[in-house]
Write a protein that holds these residues in place. Structure first.
Motif, PDB file in Angstrom:
ATOM      1  N   ASP A  69     -36.054   5.297 -49.054  1.00  0.00           N
ATOM      2  CA  ASP A  69     -36.974   4.388 -48.376  1.00  0.00           C
ATOM      3  C   ASP A  69     -36.207   3.223 -47.788  1.00  0.00           C
ATOM      4  N   ASN A 101     -38.893  -2.676 -47.419  1.00  0.00           N
ATOM      5  CA  ASN A 101     -40.189  -3.124 -46.891  1.00  0.00           C
ATOM      6  C   ASN A 101     -39.948  -4.219 -45.865  1.00  0.00           C
ATOM      7  N   GLY A 102     -40.752  -4.210 -44.828  1.00  0.00           N
ATOM      8  CA  GLY A 102     -40.634  -5.236 -43.803  1.00  0.00           C
ATOM      9  C   GLY A 102     -39.448  -5.040 -42.873  1.00  0.00           C
ATOM     10  N   SER A 103     -38.943  -3.822 -42.777  1.00  0.00           N
ATOM     11  CA  SER A 103     -37.846  -3.554 -41.863  1.00  0.00           C
ATOM     12  C   SER A 103     -38.253  -4.000 -40.467  1.00  0.00           C
ATOM     13  N   ASP A 104     -37.371  -4.746 -39.807  1.00  0.00           N
ATOM     14  CA  ASP A 104     -37.716  -5.242 -38.482  1.00  0.00           C
ATOM     15  C   ASP A 104     -37.456  -4.218 -37.379  1.00  0.00           C
ATOM     16  N   TRP A 114     -37.798  -0.430 -38.079  1.00  0.00           N
ATOM     17  CA  TRP A 114     -38.391   0.881 -38.336  1.00  0.00           C
ATOM     18  C   TRP A 114     -39.709   0.760 -39.076  1.00  0.00           C
ATOM     19  N   THR A 115     -40.635   1.666 -38.742  1.00  0.00           N
ATOM     20  CA  THR A 115     -41.914   1.783 -39.436  1.00  0.00           C
ATOM     21  C   THR A 115     -41.997   3.175 -40.041  1.00  0.00           C
ATOM     22  N   ARG A 116     -42.341   3.253 -41.319  1.00  0.00           N
ATOM     23  CA  ARG A 116     -42.481   4.558 -41.968  1.00  0.00           C
ATOM     24  C   ARG A 116     -43.766   5.217 -41.461  1.00  0.00           C
ATOM     25  N   VAL A 117     -43.637   6.453 -40.936  1.00  0.00           N
ATOM     26  CA  VAL A 117     -44.797   7.190 -40.434  1.00  0.00           C
ATOM     27  C   VAL A 117     -45.134   8.389 -41.304  1.00  0.00           C
ATOM     28  N   TYR A 119     -39.188   7.861 -40.059  1.00  0.00           N
ATOM     29  CA  TYR A 119     -39.418   6.509 -39.569  1.00  0.00           C
ATOM     30  C   TYR A 119     -39.429   6.508 -38.048  1.00  0.00           C
ATOM     31  N   GLU A 120     -40.223   5.601 -37.489  1.00  0.00           N
ATOM     32  CA  GLU A 120     -40.317   5.435 -36.044  1.00  0.00           C
ATOM     33  C   GLU A 120     -39.791   4.052 -35.697  1.00  0.00           C
ATOM     34  N   LYS A 165     -39.561   0.571 -33.947  1.00  0.00           N
ATOM     35  CA  LYS A 165     -40.637  -0.311 -33.515  1.00  0.00           C
ATOM     36  C   LYS A 165     -40.635  -0.549 -32.013  1.00  0.00           C
TER      37      LYS A 165
END
Length: 145
Positions: free
Chosen positions: A118, A121-124, A126-129, A134-135, A137
């Protein structure tokens, strides 16, 4: 160069670079320990050069979104250290392979990253999809396929 060729060339180039960058972090994905189901199979009429390079028994569906399907797989004839991120839109596919993490870029769409661990949290960036996926941003700025 046609739209499909540009899309494919970009994805292969980004995937190859990502594979080189990830050489030191070869980790297997737990999803490969699960049994392959019918939903994990790639499109039968999919892009031949993408399908032929993969070990068909290792494909695992990770996520579906807006007509695209995302799979994890292993490259044919390779060990567990070579993992692939495979993306299909209908029958057109692209893939990137290497040591994890593996990133595949799509023209006009965000980059996608296959990751065993993982991200914080709060990665600037990537967003976990989905699990392991991850996608970015921000979409790539290289045009539209």
């Amino acid at each position: 160069m046609g739209k499909r060729s540009r899309w494919l060339a970009l994805a292969v180039a980004v995937g190859a670079l990502a594979g080189l960058a990830g050489c030191g972090s070869a980790t297997d994905l737990p999803v490969f320990a699960e049994a392959q189901g019918p939903e994990d199979l790639l499109p039968a009429d999919g892009t031949p050069n993408v399908i032929e390079g993969l070990d068909a028994s290792t494909t695992r569906l990770l996520w579906e979104d807006a007509g695209a399907t995302f799979y994890a797989a292993r490259m044919a004839g390779s060990d567990a250290a070579v993992t692939c991120l495979v993306i299909f839109r209908g029958e057109e596919g692209v893939s990137g392979c290497g040591g994890l993490p593996v990133t595949v870029g799509l023209v006009g769409r965000p980059d996608y990253r296959l990751e065993a661990a993982d991200l914080p949290n709060g990665s600037d960036q990537w967003t976990r999809v989905a699990e392991y996926l991850y996608e970015a941003k921000k979409p790539t700025e290289k045009g539209t396929p």
